[in-house]
Scaffold this motif. Structure first.
Motif, PDB file in Angstrom:
ATOM      1  N   ARG A 105       0.766  -1.193  -0.067  1.00 17.91           N
ATOM      2  CA  ARG A 105      -0.037   0.262   0.000  1.00 17.91           C
ATOM      3  C   ARG A 105       0.808   1.384  -0.152  1.00 17.91           C
ATOM      4  N   GLN A 106       1.878   1.201   0.848  1.00 15.45           N
ATOM      5  CA  GLN A 106       2.986   2.646   0.957  1.00 15.45           C
ATOM      6  C   GLN A 106       3.360   2.667  -0.392  1.00 15.45           C
ATOM      7  N   MET A 126      -7.649   3.646  -4.460  1.00 19.61           N
ATOM      8  CA  MET A 126      -6.649   2.535  -4.078  1.00 19.61           C
ATOM      9  C   MET A 126      -7.720   1.204  -3.774  1.00 19.61           C
ATOM     10  N   GLU A 130      -6.396  -2.093  -5.519  1.00 15.18           N
ATOM     11  CA  GLU A 130      -6.246  -3.556  -4.772  1.00 15.18           C
ATOM     12  C   GLU A 130      -7.141  -4.652  -5.501  1.00 15.18           C
ATOM     13  N   ILE A 139      -1.323  -6.556   0.439  1.00 18.46           N
ATOM     14  CA  ILE A 139      -1.316  -5.427   0.078  1.00 18.46           C
ATOM     15  C   ILE A 139      -0.536  -4.487   1.353  1.00 18.46           C
ATOM     16  N   ASP A 140      -0.982  -4.960   2.487  1.00 20.09           N
ATOM     17  CA  ASP A 140      -0.313  -4.598   3.753  1.00 20.09           C
ATOM     18  C   ASP A 140       1.002  -5.301   4.393  1.00 20.09           C
TER      19      ASP A 140
END
Length: 407
Positions: A105-106, A126, A130, A139-140
């Protein structure tokens, strides 16, 4: 608007004879030169208009990636000028701009900002990123735990969550599973229909032919050829067997097709005929009928092995079927100059209606890349007509057996 103009572009890197040469140039009170220039690209000239799709082909080291880096502004040309109009989305390297210790994500936020999007734009989209990437809870997680396929999914999703004016891709889509490759190409095709200008580097002939209007061939840092994707790939295949291109010749026939011939000439194709069931030379073939490809070969020099292969291609150059005498375990061995060999391949023409061509190759070993005696595209061109079968659609005749039960 999305267009690219490359005018007389060249790229050279400085080579210093010693580690002190660069320092001497910098510190000298008078201008001195302590380096040589190594040119990796020279005199590159082409234009891509809005909505066009161009493929770039070339062997490794031809300068493809360097050219794309100059187009995207990652590096500057030594000579010439590059002019771009419109917003560009580029995938030059897998996961370019990704930091391994940050989460997906970042990294999506960072990569999106590198492409010119604001933080708010990326945040608003976003969920779309995703959804398209389909990497779930990963994603995290830190990108260092991602596979190459997961990195490609995320990178492509970020680069294409908005339709760009220009989309540039350098081999990245060759990574990953077949499902996501199909999904990605569907998005690319949609962008193309909506007016996005495409620039794609790939060794995948099918991808280039399916997407691109035309292609260019880079060889040894120069633009060697520009034309239809099929003609470029025919020349590229010949180039793989003849690195210096000394024996590669392209000629245009009366119907506009470009035939490529290459090879050392140690064995040559003397005559070619496509025969129907009556043994007559015929270029109009009925669906499913039996045909015979007859090829006579003359040996011009003593050779240890001779293999003959053929490839049936459809009207846009996509391979339909191919084989050779190596795979059929019928290679000829220890041939002398003056020997002649006749080959007869008999097979059912289980093809759909349309125009087809046959490419022939004389070589040693499994493929023509090892030792190419003669490669000839468009050796035979023929038409398949449905004169005896029930109506069907598609490129292959696969007759089903049908059973229906009423209950």
């Amino acid at each position: 608007m999305g267009s690219i103009s490359v005018q007389n572009v060249g790229k050279a890197y400085k080579q210093y004879p010693s580690r002190f040469g660069r320092l001497l140039e910098w510190l000298s009170p008078v201008p001195i030169v302590r380096h040589d220039l190594k040119w990796v690209l020279k005199d590159i000239d082409f234009v891509i208009k809005q909505g066009e799709s161009l493929g770039i082909v070339g062997i490794n080291g031809a300068g493809k990636s360097t050219l794309l880096k100059m187009i995207t502004g990652t590096t500057q040309p030594t000579t010439g000028r590059i002019t771009i109009t419109g917003r560009v989305a580029a995938m030059l390297e897998l996961g370019m701009g990704f930091h391994p210790d940050f989460t997906g994500r970042q990294n999506a936020f960072m990569a999106g900002q590198l492409l010119g999007y604001s933080v708010d734009e990326i945040a608003e989209n976003m969920s779309r990123i995703e959804e398209f990437a389909e990497i779930g809870d990963a994603i995290d997680q830190p990108v260092r735990v991602y596979s190459s396929g997961m990195q490609m999914r995320l990178a492509f999703s970020v680069a294409t969550f908005h339709r760009p004016d220009i989309l540039i891709i350098d081999e990245a889509l060759s990574v990953g599973d077949a499902y996501f490759q199909h999904k990605s190409f569907d998005r690319i095709r949609t962008f193309r229909e909506q007016g996005t200008t495409l620039l794609i580097v790939s060794h995948d002939k099918t991808a280039i032919q399916a997407i691109c209007d035309r292609a260019i061939l880079l060889n040894a840092g120069r633009l060697e050829l520009e034309g239809s994707p099929e003609a470029i790939f025919d020349y590229y295949n010949a180039l793989l067997a003849d690195k210096e291109a000394a024996n590669v010749v392209q000629t245009k026939s009366e119907d506009g097709t470009t035939q490529t011939k290459s090879g050392s000439g140690e064995a040559v194709i003397d005559s070619i005929r496509l025969l129907d069931t009556d043994g007559r030379s015929n270029e109009l073939i009925d669906v499913g009928s039996e045909v015979t490809l007859e090829v006579d070969v003359a040996v011009k020099s003593d050779i240890a092995e001779l293999v003959l292969g053929y490839m049936i291609k459809d009207r846009v150059g996509q391979p339909i079927f191919g084989t050779n005498t190596y795979h059929l375990e019928r290679s000829s061995k220890a041939l002398k100059s003056g020997d002649r060999i006749s080959y007869r391949f008999t097979f059912p023409a289980n093809l759909g209606e349309g125009s087809y061509s046959i490419a022939l190759a004389l070589h040693a070993g499994e493929s023509h890349v090892v030792k190419n005696y003669e490669w000839r595209d468009f050796a035979v061109v023929f038409q398949v007509l449905n004169m005896s079968k029930k109506k069907f659609v598609g490129c292959a005749w696969i007759e089903p057996e049908l059973s229906v039960e009423n209950h």
